[in-house]
Design a protein around this motif. Structure first.
Motif, mmCIF file in Angstrom:
data_model
loop_
_atom_site.group_PDB
_atom_site.id
_atom_site.type_symbol
_atom_site.label_atom_id
_atom_site.label_comp_id
_atom_site.label_asym_id
_atom_site.label_seq_id
_atom_site.Cartn_x
_atom_site.Cartn_y
_atom_site.Cartn_z
ATOM 1 N N CYS A 16 0.836 -1.210 0.000
ATOM 2 C CA CYS A 16 0.000 0.000 0.000
ATOM 3 C C CYS A 16 0.866 1.254 0.000
ATOM 4 O O CYS A 16 0.504 2.273 -0.620
ATOM 5 N N LEU A 17 1.997 1.194 0.667
ATOM 6 C CA LEU A 17 2.940 2.312 0.611
ATOM 7 C C LEU A 17 3.434 2.516 -0.819
ATOM 8 O O LEU A 17 3.639 3.659 -1.258
ATOM 9 N N TRP A 18 3.627 1.426 -1.530
ATOM 10 C CA TRP A 18 4.045 1.537 -2.937
ATOM 11 C C TRP A 18 2.961 2.240 -3.751
ATOM 12 O O TRP A 18 3.246 3.128 -4.544
ATOM 13 N N VAL A 19 1.713 1.855 -3.550
ATOM 14 C CA VAL A 19 0.610 2.504 -4.268
ATOM 15 C C VAL A 19 0.574 4.002 -3.978
ATOM 16 O O VAL A 19 0.357 4.823 -4.871
ATOM 17 N N LYS A 20 0.827 4.370 -2.741
ATOM 18 C CA LYS A 20 0.752 5.776 -2.357
ATOM 19 C C LYS A 20 1.976 6.571 -2.804
ATOM 20 O O LYS A 20 1.949 7.805 -2.829
ATOM 21 N N SER A 21 3.061 5.862 -3.160
ATOM 22 C CA SER A 21 4.302 6.553 -3.509
ATOM 23 C C SER A 21 4.364 6.993 -4.962
ATOM 24 O O SER A 21 5.147 7.873 -5.315
ATOM 25 N N ASN A 22 3.578 6.340 -5.841
ATOM 26 C CA ASN A 22 3.621 6.617 -7.281
ATOM 27 C C ASN A 22 4.998 6.371 -7.882
ATOM 28 O O ASN A 22 5.402 7.037 -8.847
ATOM 29 N N ARG A 23 5.722 5.423 -7.364
ATOM 30 C CA ARG A 23 7.019 5.025 -7.913
ATOM 31 C C ARG A 23 6.862 3.757 -8.754
ATOM 32 O O ARG A 23 6.040 2.911 -8.456
ATOM 33 N N PHE A 24 7.681 3.640 -9.784
ATOM 34 C CA PHE A 24 7.695 2.467 -10.654
ATOM 35 C C PHE A 24 6.280 2.131 -11.123
ATOM 36 O O PHE A 24 5.825 0.983 -11.046
ATOM 37 N N ILE A 25 5.594 3.125 -11.621
ATOM 38 C CA ILE A 25 4.187 2.964 -11.975
ATOM 39 C C ILE A 25 4.002 1.950 -13.096
ATOM 40 O O ILE A 25 3.071 1.140 -13.065
ATOM 41 N N ALA A 26 4.882 1.968 -14.098
ATOM 42 C CA ALA A 26 4.733 1.048 -15.231
ATOM 43 C C ALA A 26 4.811 -0.408 -14.762
ATOM 44 O O ALA A 26 4.010 -1.255 -15.185
ATOM 45 N N PHE A 27 5.770 -0.692 -13.884
ATOM 46 C CA PHE A 27 5.901 -2.054 -13.362
ATOM 47 C C PHE A 27 4.710 -2.407 -12.479
ATOM 48 O O PHE A 27 4.191 -3.528 -12.519
ATOM 49 N N ARG A 28 4.276 -1.446 -11.681
ATOM 50 C CA ARG A 28 3.122 -1.680 -10.819
ATOM 51 C C ARG A 28 1.885 -2.010 -11.641
ATOM 52 O O ARG A 28 1.084 -2.876 -11.268
#
Length: 415
Positions: free
Chosen positions: A317-329
């Motif tokens: 969830c922290l990853w979702v909120k960070s907007n980092r590596f969006i393409a991979f996500r």
């Protein structure tokens, strides 16, 4: 935060891509990969190989290291996570129906019965390690909690159910020596099989498909009561209830603050990995004795997995909120949106790799080599899932399940 989630009033239909929560899809996609990390041991070798790296003799250093890594970070962690997500999915459907003043019970039970049918086909004709049957049977009663209970009730009852199973299994592990001789022999074959048992089980999956079919049918009928009525009731059902509660509280959908998820991650990882580290040490020190292996498989690791799963939820969830590596996500989210199809496709691919009707590599590869196959399969799913969803509304099995559940053909191709 309220214990119910506001949902816009729309006619009850399958969830469309624009209505999905990115966090749920992301976590589900990662869980699909994590489940394969452990399942491949059961695809590639006898059942005891899954739980005991000493089952076939002293492993190499790299194989033992591979077991340690998968035991700590994957074993029981991802199916716990997936069970939570399954509960959240039940909750989401029930809330959408309730928000529209429409009955959801009929739809839910049709979904579970069709899932049960597909799971039986999977368990008998493809792979004996199926979890769908247990999910479907458990989902029949878990739904009762979705309709009228708050998040705290779900979390408390779910925690109690898991604690009951861990307590009972701990007692069984402590007093395993007092079991009748025949039952003790069967238990030994699960954790430290005899040469005769190894030869028999290996022969099944290196012979013809008919022998495999007989073994899977026998395994399914022998283990269904334990899986669905005990393990499903307490362990899977408890995890589903936790997932429902976490969904209601907005935790699974990345609606809480960053500080909340950081605290939850630290809480889950410190307790969960602490328990798992002790469990790993005990197993290695005891040279995987029967009592220690049973206590690990049925209690310690099972308890640690719940906390680690909470930590994973917070991390993702922290990853979702960070907007980092969006393409991979986005690729991982696509895998999650097609979790049903990707789960079954893993079974088909792996049985073709390892069983006699395919490449016949059963019992031929080391653990570290199996992790390479896991990586290749999951990379393929990372490529094909977004490609498919760019052209179709749903994965093929998701579309079939929806069409059967709603009693009408669902839109498939994108316009």
């Amino acid at each position: 935060m309220s214990e119910t989630t506001t949902i816009k009033p729309i006619k009850i239909n399958p969830t469309t891509s624009s209505e999905r929560y990115h966090a749920l899809d992301l976590i589900r996609g990662i869980a699909v990969a994590g489940i394969l990390i452990m399942n491949i041991y059961a695809f590639a070798n006898i059942y005891a190989y899954y739980v005991n790296p000493m089952a076939l003799g002293t492993p190499s250093d790299i194989d033992l290291y591979t077991w340690v890594m998968t035991h700590i970070f994957a074993d029981q962690k991802f199916y716990t996570l997936f069970s939570m997500l399954f509960g959240a999915g039940i909750m989401l459907m029930a809330q959408r129906a309730q928000a529209n003043g429409l009955p959801s019970a009929g739809l839910h039970y049709r979904r579970m019965l069709w899932l049960l049918a597909i799971g039986i086909i999977h368990a008998i004709f493809i792979w004996y390690g199926d979890i769908l049957v247990t999910y479907a049977i458990t989902g029949l009663w878990v739904y009762l909690f979705a309709r009228s209970t708050g998040a705290s009730t779900k979390l408390i009852v779910g925690g109690i159910f898991i604690a009951i199973m861990i307590g009972l299994m701990s007692l069984l592990a402590l007093f395993v020596g007092d079991m009748p001789a025949e039952d003790l022999s069967d238990m030994m074959d699960m954790f430290a099989p005899s040469d005769e048992f190894i030869t028999q089980e290996t022969a099944v999956y290196t012979s013809d498909y008919a022998s495999q079919l007989d073994h899977r049918t026998e395994f399914f009928l022998a283990n269904l009561p334990m899986m669905a009525l005990f393990f499903g009731l307490f362990r899977i059902g408890g995890s589903m209830l936790l997932g429902m509660g976490l969904y209601q509280l907005g935790i699974l959908t990345a609606e809480r603050s960053r500080s909340f998820y950081i605290k939850l991650m630290l809480f889950g990882f410190i307790i969960g990995f602490g328990i798992t580290a002790y469990d790993t040490y005990a197993l290695l020190e005891s040279n995987f004795s029967l009592n220690t292996s049973m206590l690990s498989f049925m209690s310690l690791n099972s308890m640690g997995a719940v906390f680690v799963a909470l930590g994973y939820i917070a991390l993702f969830c922290l990853w979702v909120k960070s907007n980092r590596f969006i393409a991979f996500r986005k690729r991982l989210e696509a895998v999650g949106r097609m979790a049903f199809t990707n789960y079954i496709s893993q079974s088909i691919i792996c049985t073709l790799i390892f069983y006699s009707h395919g490449f016949g590599l059963f019992g031929q590869l080391d653990r570290y080599q199996l992790m390479i196959i896991v990586a290749i399969i999951f990379m393929a799913q990372l490529l094909w899932s977004p490609w498919w969803l760019a052209r179709f509304q749903f994965g093929p099995l998701e579309w079939l399940w929806r069409s059967l559940s709603y009693g009408r053909k669902q839109p498939f191709r994108k316009v």
